[in-house]
Design an enzyme around this catalytic site. Structure first.
Site, short mmCIF file in Angstrom:
data_model
loop_
_atom_site.label_atom_id
_atom_site.label_comp_id
_atom_site.label_asym_id
_atom_site.label_seq_id
_atom_site.Cartn_x
_atom_site.Cartn_y
_atom_site.Cartn_z
NE ARG A 247 45.25 44.23 24.80
CZ ARG A 247 44.02 44.36 25.27
NH1 ARG A 247 43.53 45.56 25.54
NH2 ARG A 247 43.27 43.29 25.49
CE LYS A 272 44.41 40.31 21.16
NZ LYS A 272 45.65 39.99 20.46
CG HIS A 335 51.73 42.31 26.85
ND1 HIS A 335 51.16 43.11 25.88
CD2 HIS A 335 50.76 41.45 27.23
CE1 HIS A 335 49.91 42.74 25.68
NE2 HIS A 335 49.64 41.73 26.48
NE ARG A 338 47.26 43.31 28.88
CZ ARG A 338 46.05 43.85 29.01
NH1 ARG A 338 45.91 45.06 29.54
NH2 ARG A 338 44.98 43.20 28.62
CG HIS A 362 41.06 40.17 28.85
ND1 HIS A 362 41.68 39.32 29.74
CD2 HIS A 362 42.06 40.73 28.10
CE1 HIS A 362 42.99 39.35 29.52
NE2 HIS A 362 43.24 40.18 28.56
CE1 TYR A 372 27.67 41.74 33.41
CE2 TYR A 372 29.55 40.33 32.92
CZ TYR A 372 28.34 40.54 33.56
OH TYR A 372 27.81 39.56 34.33
#
Length: 399
Positions: A247, A272, A335, A338, A362, A372
């Protein structure tokens, strides 16, 4: 011999600094501390263990009152109740009742922020506070959280929606829902009306970040980064951005303490998800960081601001550089890398979607719903990041 009022009044601390115990009857005794303080205690046995219960301080609690409190404790013992446990339960209930009286939405929200806000990024914490201050507190802040209904929260969201801030309206509802869930977990509310409002306000418009997928044009853009004539700091940030596709705020806030060039890794907390994240660095990325290191390596930030090395570069520095290179606002934004990486890594280079999602920081979960950890598939991601950098070099070479 039982104690008398006179004996209690004349009891003095010992000269040798030891605690004095004056016994009354049926387990009651007066404890005189070296400092002169006098405490009533009740000694008893429960479940085979000797225990003691404080009955108050003399003279606030007289001999007569201390005996009455002892008798109450003895009655509890006859009924199979531990007086100490009963007192703790009574105290906890009183505290819960007092807490419930103060359980306005504002008080619960402030408590929630105090408990969890310290773990958030400062900018995120400030946004949540402003969201509550401007959109929720004026209308529901003084209402008891247990009495809030769907209509109250819908009115809050509708006020925000009416000024065209639809995404903010959804965020306000989400934050209110988190506060009420916390109230439920701490015993101050029983129902969260926020889920009942699903579909009650318009969905936010999906904004697609500008990102060119044309390989020829992408190669031209990457080549223009190499030819950028601005400061070395901005030039290196421009060139690194597509290689790491983090980001924009994470890139400009990159700190040398988080970067290990020997291991070719950059570890930080993703803004995030507020979780640890690892970016394997390709040989190309390491080369760029080594290029800028002699200039900024003694400071905190890899890409410091132009006016102060103690602050990261301006949040529009990379965007402004792209505009100077005549890259249109509908063509690419910070951005956008991404989106480019997500698409090409999947559709062109054929990498597994979960590898890509991990690298985008994410929240990826396994079939059982568990997130995870940050090192999941790290070696595979390391290979992916190197092939991605090589692919971008190939685009530049073909321009």
């Amino acid at each position: 011999m039982p104690l008398s009022d006179l004996m209690v009044r004349r009891a003095h601390p010992s000269e040798n600094g030891k605690v004095i115990k004056l016994t009354d009857e049926q387990g009651l005794y007066l404890e005189v501390a070296p400092s002169g303080g006098k405490w009533w205690r009740f000694k008893y046995r429960f479940a085979g263990k000797e225990k003691r219960l404080s009955l108050g301080v003399y003279p606030a609690v007289s001999l007569k009152e201390a005996r009455a409190r002892r008798d109450t404790a003895r009655d509890q013992l006859k009924n199979g109740v531990d007086p100490s446990a009963a007192r703790k339960a009574t105290k906890a209930q009183a505290e819960a009742q007092a807490k419930a009286v103060r359980a306005t939405f504002r008080n619960v929200a402030d408590e929630w922020l105090g408990k969890f806000g310290a773990e958030w990024a400062p900018a995120h914490l400030e946004r949540v506070k402003m969201r509550l201050d401007n959109n929720a507190y004026p209308w529901i802040g003084d209402k008891l959280v247990a009495e809030l209904e769907a209509a109250d929260l819908l009115a809050v969201a509708n006020r925000v929606e009416s000024r065209g801030a639809i995404e903010t309206a959804h965020r306000v509802l989400g934050t209110c829902g988190q506060v009420i869930r916390y109230a439920i977990a701490t015993g101050r509310a029983k129902h969260n009306p926020v889920p009942d409002l699903r579909g009650a306000i318009r969905p936010p418009k999906v904004k697609h970040m500008a990102a060119t997928m044309d390989p020829v044009r992408l190669g031209e853009i990457l080549a223009s980064f190499d030819d950028y004539h601005g400061t070395l700091t901005v030039k290196c940030a421009l060139r690194l951005a597509p290689l790491v596709f983090v980001r924009p705020g994470e890139l400009r806030n990159a700190q040398w303490a988080d970067i290990d060039l020997d291991k070719a890794e950059w570890r930080f907390i993703a803004t995030k998800t507020e979780t640890p994240h690892v970016v394997p660095l390709s040989t190309q990325a390491v080369a760029i960081l080594k290029e800028i290191q002699p200039l900024t390596g003694r400071g905190i930030y890899a890409f410091p601001g132009a006016r102060s090395s103690d602050r990261p570069m301006c949040n529009v520095a990379i965007l402004a550089a792209m505009r100077r290179l005549e890259i249109g606002k509908n063509e690419l934004c910070g951005h956008g890398f991404r989106a480019i990486a997500r698409t090409i890594l999947d559709e062109v280079l054929g990498f597994r979607p979960d590898f890509i999602e991990h690298q985008l920081a994410h929240a990826v979960r396994d079939p059982n719903g568990r997130a995870y950890n940050r090192t999941a598939h790290l070696e595979a991601r390391r290979e992916m990041m190197q092939k991605w950098a090589d692919y971008l070099d190939g685009l530049k070479a073909k321009r």
